[in-house]
Design an enzyme around this catalytic site. Structure first.
Site, short mmCIF file in Angstrom:
data_model
loop_
_atom_site.label_atom_id
_atom_site.label_comp_id
_atom_site.label_asym_id
_atom_site.label_seq_id
_atom_site.Cartn_x
_atom_site.Cartn_y
_atom_site.Cartn_z
N ASP A 1 0.52 5.09 0.28
CA ASP A 1 -0.48 6.05 0.67
C ASP A 1 0.18 7.42 0.74
O ASP A 1 1.18 7.59 1.44
CB ASP A 1 -1.02 5.64 2.06
CG ASP A 1 -2.18 6.48 2.50
OD1 ASP A 1 -2.27 7.65 2.05
OD2 ASP A 1 -3.00 5.98 3.29
N ASP B 1 3.44 1.33 3.29
CA ASP B 1 2.87 1.31 4.63
C ASP B 1 3.10 -0.10 5.21
O ASP B 1 2.49 -1.06 4.76
CB ASP B 1 1.37 1.61 4.48
CG ASP B 1 0.74 1.96 5.81
OD1 ASP B 1 1.51 2.17 6.78
OD2 ASP B 1 -0.49 2.00 5.89
N ASP C 1 0.85 -1.18 0.00
CA ASP C 1 0.00 0.00 0.00
C ASP C 1 0.89 1.23 0.00
O ASP C 1 1.70 1.40 0.90
CB ASP C 1 -0.89 -0.01 1.26
CG ASP C 1 -1.75 1.25 1.37
OD1 ASP C 1 -2.03 1.86 0.34
OD2 ASP C 1 -2.12 1.60 2.51
#
Lengths: 378, 393
Positions: B100, B295, B98
């Site tokens: 972000d 992440d 991920d």
């Protein structure tokens, strides 16, 4: 000696062909457990783990030595302590690694005929034959060893064998990795095969042991339990010993308990850490509660969220790099140099503190409570 | 969000799901499914621990429930509908990443616009894919715009499924460059002959073929290439700006770079001790430049729920868009993730939180109050809580 049992089987009893040989020899576990020489060597295998960290000197009789392995596994299962399983598997693995080095000879890499140990055979034994390959530089200079050259292992296999190993040199980030292959020296390959032995020895433990096998081993089990009690080993990562927390977490916990305001990331870090080492929400709330001004509601809410009770995930403790970037990394000590994650620090510290007399914080609390209750009763 | 807005969005989400064919991930029936319905009031509750069977026909479920958000598990289980992880019987998990915008060091929160954040995030995605494809050699990759503030990558090579948390953490550290040591980047090789020195000469080299070593090498070469096109004085000044590099060393480095460029290009950093020192200093920067700040908790969690590709993100009204590898360069999330269903009409809204919006390849200065806007713009503002639905006239 049964015809099918060979010295190589006794030397590596966890190999598939050794297990096969035992099956073919048609010796029942019950018979092995009742065999005094076998039971004695099995006990030594486990007991020496606790006293010296090794599996002891092998018995000269092939049959006794070989059968002592399954019985040692039975003993470990009957004692049923995670720490013993862990220690025992590690000692068997270390013995295996030493034997690999000795049996394979120095630069002897080509497959040898017959029943000798070969690297190819070893890799096949652990289903790694497709996952390890030579780079064509295997038989060159010492400098290659330093470069970590000679062999390559597929990254998935590497991770499943190396991820639990301590030491910076095993960290993937410090390895050469290209197109899914990790560069390794011959020594590295043997060390990882040792890890494969560790995993195999530990797998399936504790076994469920039928009563007829248990009966003749009762005394041996009692001896091991006694030794275990003496060594104070019964503790694992689920133990809460604030003295051994990494400096960053000690600091944060201290701030919480003093009632200092913590930023969200700091509060997240300490709460995730406490929850990852096995503390329940109630425990965490209680630990924070030393400070009278703390908000129980909000702590409960946050803790449940982090623990995954009220959210889709259980969050993990931030790594050192993250702690650093948020300015939460304080008072670094020597151990911090060797680890990259607060959890790693704590596991390491617990491991090192094995012989010290440490009590779980929760046990301390209940002891204190018991004491208070006793006093109140007077 | 008021009732009329919610009803509108629910209705339009249903229209989207009616017209779209949302394909399921591999082994969908072995995964856990979760969704967040459109509900009034603060606090969102996720309905989870569902097996696909519990949801009934999936296309039908999406149009019937038209959820605000839809997730599926990276994990595959024997019994995905069981209420606790222990009962589910874990079989293995995809490896997911991920990126972000909120977590990128290069993003200035509060300053960068949504479009800028997403652009920076896409740069980081390129770096992440370079690790996954070149270093790890993964083949089964699915790259997805999250519909919100970043990108997801799902890796489904068979080799990754059995990895536990510790193994996944090693991968996280690798792509982030966490704990990278200079000594591990260069390998030393004793050179035959003593080259006039007492101890055998050492020739420490970067591996130019791949991995972090090649990245550090490229960074060094870029730096040297810049030096070589500068005026002499400027180049020396640039070098002296490093702590510990004075007049003598900067001259030695520049001379070394000119005279032994081919060696340097081949990876040799021992052409001069000062060059070696420079390589060490520059290697410290390579993590910042080439690392992919993913992440961590998402990747290490083998039971994570993650957004379903081609579903709608209830906080933006954008589609969670799957991106083909060869279309990544040209992909613009603020154009390509706008659902076709929401294009071509205008709607009336009441803007409560005005300001700049970059969407559909255009920028709009939105003022407060009642107005008629392009539907996808209106949906975006309402989903973000910046506007309410107004009665159509």
């Amino acid at each position: 000696m049964a015809t099918g049992l060979r010295p190589l089987h006794a030397r590596y009893p966890y190999f598939e062909r050794s297990r096969e040989a035992v099956r073919e020899a048609d010796v029942s576990l019950v018979a092995a457990a009742r065999d005094e020489a076998v039971a004695e060597r099995a006990l030594a295998r486990v007991e020496t783990v606790l006293t010296e960290g090794t599996v002891g000197e092998p018995e000269r009789g092939t049959r006794t030595e070989l059968l002592s392995y399954p019985i040692a596994r039975v003993l470990v299962s009957l004692v049923d302590q995670p720490v013993l399983v862990h220690r025992y598997a590690r000692a068997e693995a270390e013995a295996a690694r030493e034997r690999f080095v000795a049996d394979l000879g120095r630069r002897e890499l080509k497959s040898a005929p017959g029943n000798r140990l070969t690297l190819e055979g070893l890799l096949e034994e652990f289903d790694l034959d497709g996952a390890v390959r030579g780079t064509g530089r295997a038989e060159t200079s010492e400098a290659d060893t330093e470069r970590g050259d000679g062999y390559e292992m597929g990254v998935s296999s590497y991770l499943s064998l190396a991820a639990d190993r301590r030491g910076e040199e095993w960290r993937l980030v410090n390895r050469r990795l290209a197109k899914g292959w990790v560069a390794l020296s011959r020594e590295d390959v043997l060390a990882l095969l040792g890890e494969a032995v560790r995993q195999r020895v530990a797998s399936g433990l504790p076994l469920s042991v039928p009563a007829e096998i248990e009966a003749p081993l009762e005394e041996a089990v009692a001896t091991i339990e006694e030794r275990l009690a003496e060594t104070n080993l019964i503790r694992d990562i689920d133990t809460v010993v604030p003295e051994l927390f990494p400096p960053c977490m000690k600091y944060l916990l201290d701030q919480v308990q003093k009632g200092e305001h913590l930023e969200h990331h700091s509060r997240f870090a300490i709460t995730a850490f406490l929850s990852n080492i096995g503390m329940e929400t109630d425990d965490i709330v209680e630990l924070y509660m030393v400070n009278p001004g703390f908000g129980e509601e909000i702590t409960r809410y946050q803790t449940d969220h982090i623990r995954g009770v009220s959210s889709p995930t259980e969050y993990s403790t931030p790594a050192c790099a993250t702690m650093q970037s948020y300015g939460d990394c304080v008072n670094m000590d020597d151990r911090c140099e060797r680890i990259s994650h607060p959890m790693g620090y704590y596991e390491d510290a617990l491991e090192d503190a094995d012989d010290a007399d440490l009590t779980d914080w929760r046990a301390r609390e209940s002891e204190a409570e018991a004491k208070t209750e006793a006093e109140a009763g007077e | 969000m008021d009732e009329r807005t919610r009803a509108y969005l629910r209705g339009r989400f249903r229209d989207y799901y009616r017209r779209s064919d949302v394909s399921l991930p591999p082994d969908a029936e072995a995964r856990e499914w979760g969704y967040i319905p459109w509900t009034a009031g603060p606090g969102t509750t996720m309905a989870r621990h569902n097996a696909l069977l519990d949801l009934g026909d999936f296309a039908d479920f999406l149009t019937r429930e038209r959820p605000q958000h839809v997730y599926f598990s990276v994990g595959r289980y024997d019994d995905p509908g069981a209420d606790s992880m222990a009962e589910k019987g874990w079989r293995g998990s995809d490896l997911v990443f991920d990126l972000d915008a909120d977590h990128l060091p290069s993003v200035a929160l509060g300053e960068d616009s949504y479009a800028t954040m997403l652009r920076k995030c896409k740069d980081a995605l390129g770096r992440l894919l370079s690790f996954l494809e070149d270093d790890f050699g993964f083949c089964d990759l699915e790259t997805v715009f999250s519909g919100g503030r970043g990108y997801h990558v799902h890796v489904r090579d068979p080799g990754v499924r059995g990895l536990d948390r510790a193994g996944r953490r090693e991968i996280v550290d690798y792509v982030r460059g966490t704990g990278l040591q200079f000594e591990a980047l260069v390998s030393g090789e004793a050179v035959a002959g003593t080259a006039g020195r007492k101890s055998p000469a050492r020739k420490r080299t970067f591996d130019t073929t791949g991995g972090w070593s090649a990245r550090a090498h490229r960074h060094l070469l870029d730096f040297v290439d810049d030096l070589l096109v500068m005026e002499e004085g400027e180049a020396l000044e640039r070098l002296r700006s490093f702590e510990g590099i004075g007049e003598g060393r900067s001259e030695a480095i520049l001379r070394g770079a000119r005279e032994n460029y081919a060696e340097l290009e081949a990876g040799n950093v021992d052409i001069h001790p000062a060059v070696f020192g420079l390589a060490r200093r520059l290697a410290g920067e390579v993590v910042e430049i080439d690392g992919a700040p993913i992440d961590e908790p998402v990747t290490t969690d083998t039971n994570r729920l993650i957004r379903l590709p081609e579903s709608l993100h209830g906080g933006s009204g954008l589609a969670v868009r799957r991106i083909a590898r060869d279309e990544l360069d040209g992909f613009d999330p603020l154009v390509d993730a706008i659902p076709e269903t929401f294009r071509g009409q205008e709607i009336a809204i009441d803007v409560t939180d005005p300001g700049l919006v970059e969407l559909g390849g255009d920028s709009f200065i939105i003022e407060a109050g009642k107005q008629v806007v392009l539907e996808y713009l209106g949906v975006f503002l309402m989903a973000r809580g910046r506007a309410e639905k107004e009665r159509e006239r």
